[in-house]
Design a protein around this motif. Structure first.
Motif, mmCIF file in Angstrom:
data_model
loop_
_atom_site.group_PDB
_atom_site.id
_atom_site.type_symbol
_atom_site.label_atom_id
_atom_site.label_comp_id
_atom_site.label_asym_id
_atom_site.label_seq_id
_atom_site.Cartn_x
_atom_site.Cartn_y
_atom_site.Cartn_z
ATOM 1 N N TRP A 42 -5.300 5.764 -10.661
ATOM 2 C CA TRP A 42 -4.858 6.077 -9.031
ATOM 3 C C TRP A 42 -5.787 7.094 -8.488
ATOM 4 O O TRP A 42 -6.176 8.208 -9.411
ATOM 5 C CB TRP A 42 -3.373 6.240 -8.829
ATOM 6 C CG TRP A 42 -2.697 7.474 -9.744
ATOM 7 C CD1 TRP A 42 -2.237 7.546 -10.854
ATOM 8 C CD2 TRP A 42 -2.675 8.732 -9.343
ATOM 9 N NE1 TRP A 42 -2.092 8.890 -11.464
ATOM 10 C CE2 TRP A 42 -2.252 9.592 -10.209
ATOM 11 C CE3 TRP A 42 -3.246 9.509 -8.199
ATOM 12 C CZ2 TRP A 42 -1.979 10.977 -10.078
ATOM 13 C CZ3 TRP A 42 -3.211 10.746 -7.982
ATOM 14 C CH2 TRP A 42 -2.458 11.494 -9.044
ATOM 15 N N THR A 50 -6.310 12.378 -9.241
ATOM 16 C CA THR A 50 -6.443 11.235 -9.861
ATOM 17 C C THR A 50 -5.653 11.213 -11.212
ATOM 18 O O THR A 50 -5.521 12.287 -11.819
ATOM 19 C CB THR A 50 -8.065 10.638 -9.863
ATOM 20 O OG1 THR A 50 -7.914 9.311 -10.255
ATOM 21 C CG2 THR A 50 -8.722 11.442 -11.039
ATOM 22 N N ALA A 101 0.284 -3.951 -5.203
ATOM 23 C CA ALA A 101 -0.963 -4.341 -5.256
ATOM 24 C C ALA A 101 -1.029 -5.809 -5.477
ATOM 25 O O ALA A 101 -0.080 -6.401 -5.591
ATOM 26 C CB ALA A 101 -1.523 -3.948 -6.453
ATOM 27 N N THR A 110 -5.404 -4.332 -7.366
ATOM 28 C CA THR A 110 -5.860 -3.651 -6.427
ATOM 29 C C THR A 110 -4.823 -3.293 -5.194
ATOM 30 O O THR A 110 -4.384 -4.269 -4.435
ATOM 31 C CB THR A 110 -7.211 -4.195 -5.837
ATOM 32 O OG1 THR A 110 -8.326 -4.526 -6.901
ATOM 33 C CG2 THR A 110 -7.797 -3.161 -4.781
ATOM 34 N N GLY A 111 -4.440 -2.090 -5.177
ATOM 35 C CA GLY A 111 -3.448 -1.736 -4.052
ATOM 36 C C GLY A 111 -3.471 -0.407 -3.506
ATOM 37 O O GLY A 111 -4.456 0.192 -3.945
ATOM 38 N N SER A 112 -2.112 0.088 -3.238
ATOM 39 C CA SER A 112 -2.095 1.237 -2.583
ATOM 40 C C SER A 112 -0.578 1.834 -3.020
ATOM 41 O O SER A 112 0.105 1.309 -3.710
ATOM 42 C CB SER A 112 -2.234 1.314 -0.959
ATOM 43 O OG SER A 112 -1.110 0.352 -0.696
ATOM 44 N N GLN A 114 2.125 5.053 -1.403
ATOM 45 C CA GLN A 114 2.502 6.187 -0.552
ATOM 46 C C GLN A 114 4.014 6.446 -0.706
ATOM 47 O O GLN A 114 4.797 5.974 -1.111
ATOM 48 C CB GLN A 114 2.311 5.598 0.818
ATOM 49 C CG GLN A 114 3.163 4.127 1.148
ATOM 50 C CD GLN A 114 2.923 3.966 2.695
ATOM 51 O OE1 GLN A 114 1.952 3.886 3.271
ATOM 52 N NE2 GLN A 114 3.852 3.264 3.214
ATOM 53 N N GLN A 119 -0.557 9.854 -0.754
ATOM 54 C CA GLN A 119 -0.808 8.468 -0.754
ATOM 55 C C GLN A 119 -2.008 8.242 -1.160
ATOM 56 O O GLN A 119 -2.930 9.133 -1.104
ATOM 57 C CB GLN A 119 -0.638 7.972 0.946
ATOM 58 C CG GLN A 119 -1.804 8.584 1.574
ATOM 59 C CD GLN A 119 -1.626 8.135 3.161
ATOM 60 O OE1 GLN A 119 -0.547 8.287 3.597
ATOM 61 N NE2 GLN A 119 -2.692 7.861 3.744
ATOM 62 N N GLY A 120 -2.573 7.074 -1.387
ATOM 63 C CA GLY A 120 -3.989 6.672 -1.940
ATOM 64 C C GLY A 120 -4.285 5.392 -2.493
ATOM 65 O O GLY A 120 -3.140 4.332 -2.047
ATOM 66 N N THR A 121 -4.821 4.973 -3.115
ATOM 67 C CA THR A 121 -5.329 3.780 -3.745
ATOM 68 C C THR A 121 -5.021 3.551 -5.407
ATOM 69 O O THR A 121 -5.112 4.861 -6.087
ATOM 70 C CB THR A 121 -6.562 3.283 -3.277
ATOM 71 O OG1 THR A 121 -7.464 4.283 -3.957
ATOM 72 C CG2 THR A 121 -6.537 3.179 -1.715
ATOM 73 N N TRP A 122 -4.948 2.659 -5.864
ATOM 74 C CA TRP A 122 -4.895 2.270 -7.482
ATOM 75 C C TRP A 122 -5.582 0.913 -7.733
ATOM 76 O O TRP A 122 -5.583 0.018 -6.929
ATOM 77 C CB TRP A 122 -3.410 2.584 -8.020
ATOM 78 C CG TRP A 122 -2.483 1.606 -7.495
ATOM 79 C CD1 TRP A 122 -1.934 1.406 -6.507
ATOM 80 C CD2 TRP A 122 -1.984 0.496 -8.398
ATOM 81 N NE1 TRP A 122 -0.899 0.199 -6.406
ATOM 82 C CE2 TRP A 122 -1.047 -0.159 -7.887
ATOM 83 C CE3 TRP A 122 -2.391 0.033 -9.703
ATOM 84 C CZ2 TRP A 122 -0.400 -1.404 -8.131
ATOM 85 C CZ3 TRP A 122 -1.750 -0.949 -10.245
ATOM 86 C CH2 TRP A 122 -0.701 -1.627 -9.453
ATOM 87 N N THR A 123 -5.971 1.042 -8.897
ATOM 88 C CA THR A 123 -6.398 -0.320 -9.525
ATOM 89 C C THR A 123 -6.173 -0.364 -11.182
ATOM 90 O O THR A 123 -6.257 0.762 -11.646
ATOM 91 C CB THR A 123 -7.868 -0.223 -9.115
ATOM 92 O OG1 THR A 123 -8.248 -1.900 -9.694
ATOM 93 C CG2 THR A 123 -8.918 0.722 -9.964
#
Length: 255
Positions: A42, A50, A101, A110-112, A114, A119-123
């Motif tokens: 993330w 991260t 995701a 693949t998603g986000s 919050q 908040q952010g993104t993750w995979t």
């Protein structure tokens, strides 16, 4: 003995995990493409850094067995709900989606995420298949041998264990009754966990009674044949028992 105590600590850590998933919503069965181990990372959009994440998904009697390991500012010590669909995954807290995701045909999530803090993104990508989930339900027969100091000779006492395995909140839990008439006057109600590995399984059971001594059984068992060659039994506090520590064996008899 030292190896068995280490097994207890590892099992406790694995059973608890970083997230307490209290409920899981899926379709009729866990989608086959979701089952397995997913490894990813993330990334914060607010400078919080991260980190790694791991999702493990299995199935037992049509219900999902789930483990989610992550350290993230949005993850707090509270209950979560995991929603699994064929093409998406969501982690919710109090009705609010924290992690979400979509899942591609190449088995990549693949998603986000919050929350108020970040908040952010993750995979995460599918990494490997996991060992099949076995079933410890049924009747077990064995022996319990108290640990004594020389020159006394340890005496093995017969025991019987009835187990029922089920899924609760994405975790494999065990309900059991231990009957050892030469050790305890009454059967002991137990509750615990199990984790299945390729050729073995971890076992941890603890007595449920509010009063009296606490009895803990822990072992690394074998899957073929289904047995415990050497386990550790411990008793803590309460009324005195014939032992503080003992070793036990168990052989699965019938469902």
């Amino acid at each position: 003995m030292r190896h068995l105590l280490t097994t207890v600590l590892l099992l406790l850590g694995s059973a608890c995990g970083d997230i307490q998933v209290r409920s899981v919503r899926v379709g009729p069965v866990v989608p086959v493409d979701l089952q397995g181990e997913w490894i990813g990372t993330w990334n914060s959009a607010r400078g919080a850094g991260t980190g790694p994440l791991q999702i493990r998904l299995q199935e037992f009697r049509g219900e999902p067995v789930v483990s989610v390991l992550i350290e993230n500012p949005c993850i707090e010590a509270r209950d979560y709900q995991l929603v699994l669909l064929a093409d998406s995954i969501e982690l919710r807290a109090e009705g609010e989606t924290v992690f979400a995701a979509s899942i591609t045909a190449e088995r990549v999530m693949t998603g986000s995420f919050q929350c108020e803090l970040d908040q952010g993104t993750w995979t995460a990508a599918w990494g490997r298949a996991l060992p099949t989930v076995g079933d410890l339900s049924g009747r077990w027969l064995g022996t319990l041998t108290p640990a004594v100091l020389p020159p006394a000779v340890p005496t093995a006492r017969p025991v019987q264990l009835e187990l029922e395995q089920r899924v609760q909140g994405g975790t494999l839990v065990l309900d059991g009754v231990l009957d050892a008439p030469d050790v305890w006057p009454l059967p002991v109600v137990l509750r615990g966990y199990t984790i299945f590995r390729d050729t073995s399984f971890d076992l941890l059971l603890q007595s449920e009674a509010a009063a009296g001594p606490v009895v803990v059984l822990s072992a690394l068992g074998e899957r073929e044949p289904l047995r415990v060659g050497l386990g550790l039994a411990q008793a803590f506090g309460g009324a005195p028992l014939p032992f503080a520590q003992a070793v036990f064996t168990l052989e699965w008899q019938a469902p």
